[in-house]
Design an enzyme around this catalytic site. Structure first.
Site, PDB file in Angstrom:
ATOM      1  N   PHE A   1      -3.847  -8.527  -2.974  1.00  0.00           N
ATOM      2  CA  PHE A   1      -2.979  -7.951  -2.268  1.00  0.00           C
ATOM      3  C   PHE A   1      -2.605  -7.498  -0.877  1.00  0.00           C
ATOM      4  O   PHE A   1      -4.385  -7.505  -0.286  1.00  0.00           O
ATOM      5  CB  PHE A   1      -2.549  -6.794  -3.492  1.00  0.00           C
ATOM      6  CG  PHE A   1      -1.107  -6.577  -3.990  1.00  0.00           C
ATOM      7  CD1 PHE A   1      -1.603  -6.952  -5.319  1.00  0.00           C
ATOM      8  CD2 PHE A   1      -0.219  -5.511  -3.857  1.00  0.00           C
ATOM      9  CE1 PHE A   1       0.092  -7.211  -5.547  1.00  0.00           C
ATOM     10  CE2 PHE A   1       1.342  -5.002  -4.143  1.00  0.00           C
ATOM     11  CZ  PHE A   1       1.168  -6.275  -5.133  1.00  0.00           C
TER      12      PHE A   1
ATOM     13  N   GLN B   1       8.392   3.215   4.639  1.00  0.00           N
ATOM     14  CA  GLN B   1       7.632   1.325   4.823  1.00  0.00           C
ATOM     15  C   GLN B   1       8.991   0.658   4.350  1.00  0.00           C
ATOM     16  O   GLN B   1      10.122   0.973   3.309  1.00  0.00           O
ATOM     17  CB  GLN B   1       6.964   1.475   3.289  1.00  0.00           C
ATOM     18  CG  GLN B   1       6.511  -0.012   2.900  1.00  0.00           C
ATOM     19  CD  GLN B   1       4.917  -0.049   2.435  1.00  0.00           C
ATOM     20  OE1 GLN B   1       4.859   0.290   0.902  1.00  0.00           O
ATOM     21  NE2 GLN B   1       4.089   0.390   3.203  1.00  0.00           N
TER      22      GLN B   1
ATOM     23  N   HIS C   1       9.776  -3.274   3.467  1.00  0.00           N
ATOM     24  CA  HIS C   1       9.249  -4.430   2.499  1.00  0.00           C
ATOM     25  C   HIS C   1       9.086  -5.260   3.123  1.00  0.00           C
ATOM     26  O   HIS C   1      10.329  -6.250   3.376  1.00  0.00           O
ATOM     27  CB  HIS C   1       9.158  -4.565   1.377  1.00  0.00           C
ATOM     28  CG  HIS C   1       8.594  -5.019   0.246  1.00  0.00           C
ATOM     29  ND1 HIS C   1       8.301  -6.020   0.193  1.00  0.00           N
ATOM     30  CD2 HIS C   1       7.168  -4.108  -0.992  1.00  0.00           C
ATOM     31  CE1 HIS C   1       7.214  -7.277  -0.891  1.00  0.00           C
ATOM     32  NE2 HIS C   1       6.974  -5.931  -1.572  1.00  0.00           N
TER      33      HIS C   1
ATOM     34  N   LEU D   1      13.585  -6.530  -4.425  1.00  0.00           N
ATOM     35  CA  LEU D   1      12.203  -6.292  -4.488  1.00  0.00           C
ATOM     36  C   LEU D   1      11.992  -8.435  -4.974  1.00  0.00           C
ATOM     37  O   LEU D   1      11.660  -8.569  -5.880  1.00  0.00           O
ATOM     38  CB  LEU D   1      11.362  -5.413  -4.559  1.00  0.00           C
ATOM     39  CG  LEU D   1      10.237  -5.520  -4.250  1.00  0.00           C
ATOM     40  CD1 LEU D   1       9.672  -6.070  -3.338  1.00  0.00           C
ATOM     41  CD2 LEU D   1       9.395  -4.312  -5.462  1.00  0.00           C
TER      42      LEU D   1
ATOM     43  N   GLU E   1       4.695  -8.500  -3.207  1.00  0.00           N
ATOM     44  CA  GLU E   1       3.684  -8.783  -2.719  1.00  0.00           C
ATOM     45  C   GLU E   1       2.621  -9.513  -2.710  1.00  0.00           C
ATOM     46  O   GLU E   1       2.076 -10.310  -2.977  1.00  0.00           O
ATOM     47  CB  GLU E   1       3.575  -7.819  -2.131  1.00  0.00           C
ATOM     48  CG  GLU E   1       2.338  -8.104  -0.666  1.00  0.00           C
ATOM     49  CD  GLU E   1       2.198  -6.602  -0.257  1.00  0.00           C
ATOM     50  OE1 GLU E   1       2.058  -5.988   0.283  1.00  0.00           O
ATOM     51  OE2 GLU E   1       0.652  -6.424  -0.644  1.00  0.00           O
TER      52      GLU E   1
ATOM     53  N   ARG F   1       1.780  -4.348   5.232  1.00  0.00           N
ATOM     54  CA  ARG F   1       3.536  -3.929   5.289  1.00  0.00           C
ATOM     55  C   ARG F   1       3.248  -3.996   6.460  1.00  0.00           C
ATOM     56  O   ARG F   1       4.662  -4.706   6.456  1.00  0.00           O
ATOM     57  CB  ARG F   1       3.896  -3.810   3.820  1.00  0.00           C
ATOM     58  CG  ARG F   1       3.864  -3.768   2.722  1.00  0.00           C
ATOM     59  CD  ARG F   1       3.609  -3.383   1.699  1.00  0.00           C
ATOM     60  NE  ARG F   1       3.904  -3.728  -0.126  1.00  0.00           N
ATOM     61  CZ  ARG F   1       4.248  -3.000  -1.103  1.00  0.00           C
ATOM     62  NH1 ARG F   1       4.292  -1.586  -0.977  1.00  0.00           N
ATOM     63  NH2 ARG F   1       3.825  -4.009  -2.075  1.00  0.00           N
TER      64      ARG F   1
ATOM     65  N   HIS G   1      11.691   0.635   1.462  1.00  0.00           N
ATOM     66  CA  HIS G   1      10.841   0.128  -0.171  1.00  0.00           C
ATOM     67  C   HIS G   1       9.934   1.880  -0.432  1.00  0.00           C
ATOM     68  O   HIS G   1      10.936   1.979  -1.233  1.00  0.00           O
ATOM     69  CB  HIS G   1      10.075  -0.992   0.457  1.00  0.00           C
ATOM     70  CG  HIS G   1       9.107  -1.528  -1.245  1.00  0.00           C
ATOM     71  ND1 HIS G   1      10.517  -1.866  -2.273  1.00  0.00           N
ATOM     72  CD2 HIS G   1       7.994  -0.782  -1.192  1.00  0.00           C
ATOM     73  CE1 HIS G   1       8.814  -2.050  -3.082  1.00  0.00           C
ATOM     74  NE2 HIS G   1       7.764  -1.581  -2.362  1.00  0.00           N
TER      75      HIS G   1
ATOM     76  N   ARG H   1       1.480   2.593   3.768  1.00  0.00           N
ATOM     77  CA  ARG H   1       0.581   2.462   1.922  1.00  0.00           C
ATOM     78  C   ARG H   1       0.710   0.676   1.750  1.00  0.00           C
ATOM     79  O   ARG H   1       1.140  -0.057   2.224  1.00  0.00           O
ATOM     80  CB  ARG H   1       2.143   2.553   1.040  1.00  0.00           C
ATOM     81  CG  ARG H   1       0.941   2.569  -0.262  1.00  0.00           C
ATOM     82  CD  ARG H   1       1.593   3.351  -1.511  1.00  0.00           C
ATOM     83  NE  ARG H   1       3.802   2.429  -1.316  1.00  0.00           N
ATOM     84  CZ  ARG H   1       3.629   1.271  -2.189  1.00  0.00           C
ATOM     85  NH1 ARG H   1       2.868   0.787  -2.678  1.00  0.00           N
ATOM     86  NH2 ARG H   1       5.003   0.833  -2.342  1.00  0.00           N
TER      87      ARG H   1
END
Lengths: 332, 579
Positions: free
Chosen positions: B121, B235, B237, B247, B250, B281, B351, B393
């Site tokens: 990730f 955030q 995304h 979405l 990721e 991100r 996001h 995050r």
């Protein structure tokens, strides 16, 4: 539009012979052909008798006539407006013919809204546009708009569907689209239905992973091992988003409300087939009832409408086989 | 007005709220009377939309991973704004929570040894994200819901919308709630409360989140005069599907997907040489917007949105079907594009709300910057700000956060109940005032369509408070929001009915979003540096000398006030952030 069904899919009415063959196949796998071969032959006959009948039953929607809407027990064909809507390449006016339930008068009334849509518009987008621009009183239940929360189940062109997954241009016929609440659930307001009974049925089947090592369960120290093969046994049945479409489509539960129903039964199988579950045969006792698996007539409409490919009809037949297998083992 | 007495009331039914219910129930030997209040059906909370997975160091000896490494990645990812004691708590407890979800039935993907599989990730230096295909949040939610409905001491109140947080001095008293189905009002009077209502990304027009992510819990706290923290950090995304914002996890890049511009180049080489597509991100989102501004983006004609490509074709059908089935299904159903055969059009979308209700390390809500705790009130999950994510995050840390603080709050609250005999008395004048609030909104005699205000607010935030910010844009946003707030006093509700009045619910949500959008904008205007998700043209660099501190924002009679709280640094000194 490409459909992606993950589990072995069952089909509406013409399904008659398949469940019987499935019975033979699995039973012969389990017991070997021999004396039991003839037993399974008898089961084929029973299967044909029981399931064959369901092929003749009307299910909730008409596959060949998507404009037929079930009102009470009758199918009524709703005639579309005749004139073609003006359309250009990017924008198109579409008439949303919404069957609204008025809670004060307890009546259903049709209301037309003409709105502009584009090639990406979903039915949910359309309804929310109506709510924002034309008629804020329209009640719709919705949340994620990506087909995973299970909120926006309704009947679109006679077929139980998720509004967020239905493209308007692909669904519209002659420039209009028919929308009604799921009449297989009690109605609350407009397109919103009451899910209390639905949740209650689910809860009654003890749908949770049963374990005896409670201190490990709540204060874990290591994972329960599970192989890919073990995972795949229950995985397709764990996709249930509790949208209620299968219950709406089920011809049995709509005439016999004491039937446990496809959603709850599919979840019984989901936990039964999970290698981590320790409830074992106890789960079968819960469903080996007249209003349990044996009420299912295998019309297969639940699996036909399931937007996530769960295939409850298949899960119920698998449960039936487990029950029979269990009985045979007891005799042995 | 009906008054219901409970030991614990939990507002919100996502992963944090349901986890807290289970642990609070266990920690009190199933004796505490617990109510879960949710504006949706409990199993439909936005947590179901979490896709990629949950972080946790599961097999350190096999993967060469360690808790310290997970903590370091998280802190570096946060651009050093995360409180490091909180991060240590997160990484220490996360593995146990992954196992807990295994024990309640989540269908984790497994490796050949029957162990839980983990994937790469963004910003994580070692694959440590456990996953259940690309529906991780959904499976966790279903398992939690099935677990909770079997607890006899827990009652779920579906489709109940909370419109006030009741406090007595710095003491939690209860919640005022409207039952959507009947329109009747009730007060949940309880010894302790947990707010777990998720984020507020619906203040943006282009967002990955559910329609329900309107920050209601944050707004309740804020309206009650309690502070929010770090609201400027929203955030974005990097990969939301154009034009609907859904979405694309990721994990698509974790499994090896490429980001390419209109020339077909893997442009991330310019921005994060080592980590490429798996940079955090904030960095990937800025890279995408930079490419688009440089004319190397593509354009979707209908919406006018510019995008770049997420290319998964080289992964092959088998990998996509086993590990990313939902995004394939979504792309096919919503855009008629099959990622096996074509690249996906994506751009950054709102996001996650890194900021939120100001809490201490254990999720207890704070009444001021650093001293006073509100007795009996916790805020956990995305709506709270511990702060474990700082200014950015890392993907898959949010699910661990929900699970970890769900357990912490559940256990803490059990201890709290042992020490607390009774809830503070519910004063009669409060009950009377609360019973009039909803009818006052229904009786508004204005003329403005509230949905107009909502869409204007979303456009304003999308245009002026997006990935790159400027002082001028933020001033514009501030002015526009205060106009919209004035306009909101003059709204008109078409639906005056009592039963399932979603028009009324929408108005309450819009009211919440207006307040929170203002807090985001004012905090962004106030922070004169670029850190994590907050990038402002006038101050392009991080400034640890002046700005290594949290923003604390609260409502006063004179307007919005902003204070500060220092960041807790334990072992990791701020360093330049290179990927």
């Amino acid at each position: 539009m490409k459909e992606s069904l993950i589990a072995l899919s069952t089909v509406y009415a013409p399904m008659v012979g398949v469940p019987a063959l499935l019975f033979v196949y699995v039973l012969s796998l389990v017991f070997g052909l021999g004396v039991l071969g003839s037993v399974s032959f008898i089961l084929v006959m029973i299967g044909l008798l029981v399931f064959g009948v369901s092929g003749l039953r009307d299910v909730y929607f008409h596959k060949n006539n998507p404009r037929a809407v079930k009102i009470g027990r009758e199918f009524i064909e709703v005639k579309p407006k005749q004139e073609e809507k003006a359309s250009d390449k990017n924008k198109r006016a579409v008439t949303f013919r919404v069957m609204r339930f008025h809670p004060e008068t307890q009546t259903l009334k049709e209301q037309d809204y003409e709105i502009e849509t584009n090639r990406f518009s979903t039915v949910l987008d359309g309804l929310l546009n109506i709510k924002a621009a034309n008629d804020p009183t329209l009640a719709v239940r919705y949340s994620c708009r990506m087909g995973i929360c299970g909120s926006c189940g309704m009947v679109i062109n006679g077929r139980p569907s998720l509004a967020c997954e239905k493209n308007v241009w692909n669904s519209a016929k002659n420039g209009s689209i028919e929308i009604s609440p799921m009449l297989g659930h009690p109605l609350l307001k407009d397109l919103v239905t009451d899910f209390d009974d639905f949740f209650e049925r689910h809860i009654l089947t003890n749908p949770y992973l049963f374990r005896t090592d409670l201190s490990e369960k709540y204060n874990p120290t290591k994972e329960y091992p599970q192989t890919k093969e073990q995972l795949n046994k229950f995985l397709p049945f764990s996709y249930c988003i509790m949208c209620g479409l299968c219950v709406d489509a089920c011809p049995v539960i709509n005439t016999n409300p004491s039937f446990v129903g496809p959603q709850a039964l599919s979840q019984v199988y989901r936990y039964y087939a999970d290698s981590r579950d320790e409830a074992g045969k106890n789960r079968l006792e819960h469903v080996d009832l007249l209003n349990g698996v044996w009420d299912c007539e295998f019309s297969g409409s639940c699996s036909e409408v399931c937007p996530k490919g769960v295939d409850p009809a298949f899960a119920i037949q698998l449960l039936k086989m487990e029950v029979i297998k269990d009985d045979f083992t007891a005799i042995k | 007005m009906e008054i219901l007495d409970y030991d614990i009331v939990i507002l919100g039914s996502g992963i944090a709220g349901l986890t807290a219910a289970i642990h609070a129930s266990n920690a009190t030997d199933k004796k505490a009377k617990i109510a879960i209040v949710t504006k949706l059906h409990a199993m439909r909370s936005h947590s179901v939309a979490a896709e990629g997975g949950i972080s946790g160091v599961l097999y350190p000896e096999v993967t060469n991973d360690s808790l310290d490494l997970h903590a370091y990645d998280t802190i570096k990812g946060s651009d050093y704004l995360a409180d490091q004691d909180a991060v240590e708590l997160l990484v220490k407890n996360a593995p146990k929570e992954v196992e807990f979800f295994d024990h309640i039935g989540v269908s984790w993907n497994r490796n050949e040894k029957a162990q839980i599989e983990q994937r790469a990730f963004g910003g994580m230096s070692i694959p440590r994200t456990a996953f259940a295909a690309d529906k991780t949040g959904f499976f966790m939610m279903r398992a939690l819901y099935d677990e909770v409905v079997n607890l006899e001491n827990v009652s779920i109140f579906h489709e109940n919308f909370a419109y006030s947080l009741l406090l007595d001095e710095n003491h939690f008293v209860g919640l005022s709630v409207m039952d959507l189905a009947t329109g009747s009002l009730r007060i949940f009077h309880a010894k302790a409360g947990i707010i777990a209502t998720g984020g507020a990304s619906r203040m943006y027009d282009f967002t990955t989140t559910s329609h329900s992510s309107t920050g209601d819990g944050q707004a309740l706290v804020y309206k009650a005069g309690l502070p929010l923290k770090d609201m400027e950090f929203v955030q974005f995304h990097p990969t939301a599907l154009v034009p609907n914002g859904i979405l694309i996890t990721e994990a698509a890049r974790g499994e090896g997907g490429y980001l390419t511009n209109s020339k077909g180049e893997r442009f991330m080489a310019l921005y994060a040489k080592k980590q490429m597509e798996l940079a955090p991100r904030d960095i990937v989102s800025r890279a995408i917007i930079t490419e688009i501004r440089a004319g190397r983006g593509l354009r979707e004609e209908l919406s006018g949105l510019e995008y770049i490509h997420l290319d998964l074709r080289h992964l092959g059908k088998n990998v996509i079907d086993e590990k990313l089935p939902m995004i394939r299904e979504i792309a096919q159903k919503s855009l008629n594009i099959d990622p096996v055969e074509e690249p996906l059009p994506v751009r950054p979308a709102a996001h996650f709300t890194m900021g939120g209700i100001h809490t201490d390390l254990y999720g207890r809500v704070m009444a001021d910057e650093d001293k006073t705790i509100v007795d009996g009130l916790w805020a956990i999950g995305e709506c709270g700000c511990v702060s474990v994510h700082g200014s950015n995050r890392l993907g898959s840390n949010s699910l661990s956060q929900c699970a970890v603080w769900g357990r912490i709050a559940g256990n803490e609250i059990a201890d709290y109940l042992k020490k607390t005999a009774d809830a503070p008395k519910l004063r009669k004048e409060i009950v009377n005032a609360e019973s009039l609030k909803i009818s006052a909104i229904l009786d508004k005699k204005g003329s403005v369509n509230p949905y107009f205000i909502k869409s204007e607010l979303q456009k304003t935030m999308g245009e002026f408070v997006y990935v790159y910010r400027t002082k001028n844009d933020l001033f514009n946003a501030k002015r526009r929001i205060s106009e919209l707030k004035k306009m909101f006093n003059d709204i008109y509700l078409a639906d005056k009915g009592k039963l399932f009045n979603t028009n009324l619910r929408d108005v309450l949500e819009i009211d919440n979003l207006l307040d929170l959008a203002e807090a985001v904008t004012l905090c962004a205007l106030n922070r004169n540096e670029s850190r994590g998700a907050h990038a402002i043209a006038e101050y392009p660099n991080r400034d640890d000398t002046n700005w290594l501190k949290h923003s604390i924002v609260y409502k006063t009679k004179e307007g919005v006030g902003i204070g500060y709280k220092p960041v807790t640094i334990t072992r990791w000194k701020p360093q330049p952030r290179i990927y």
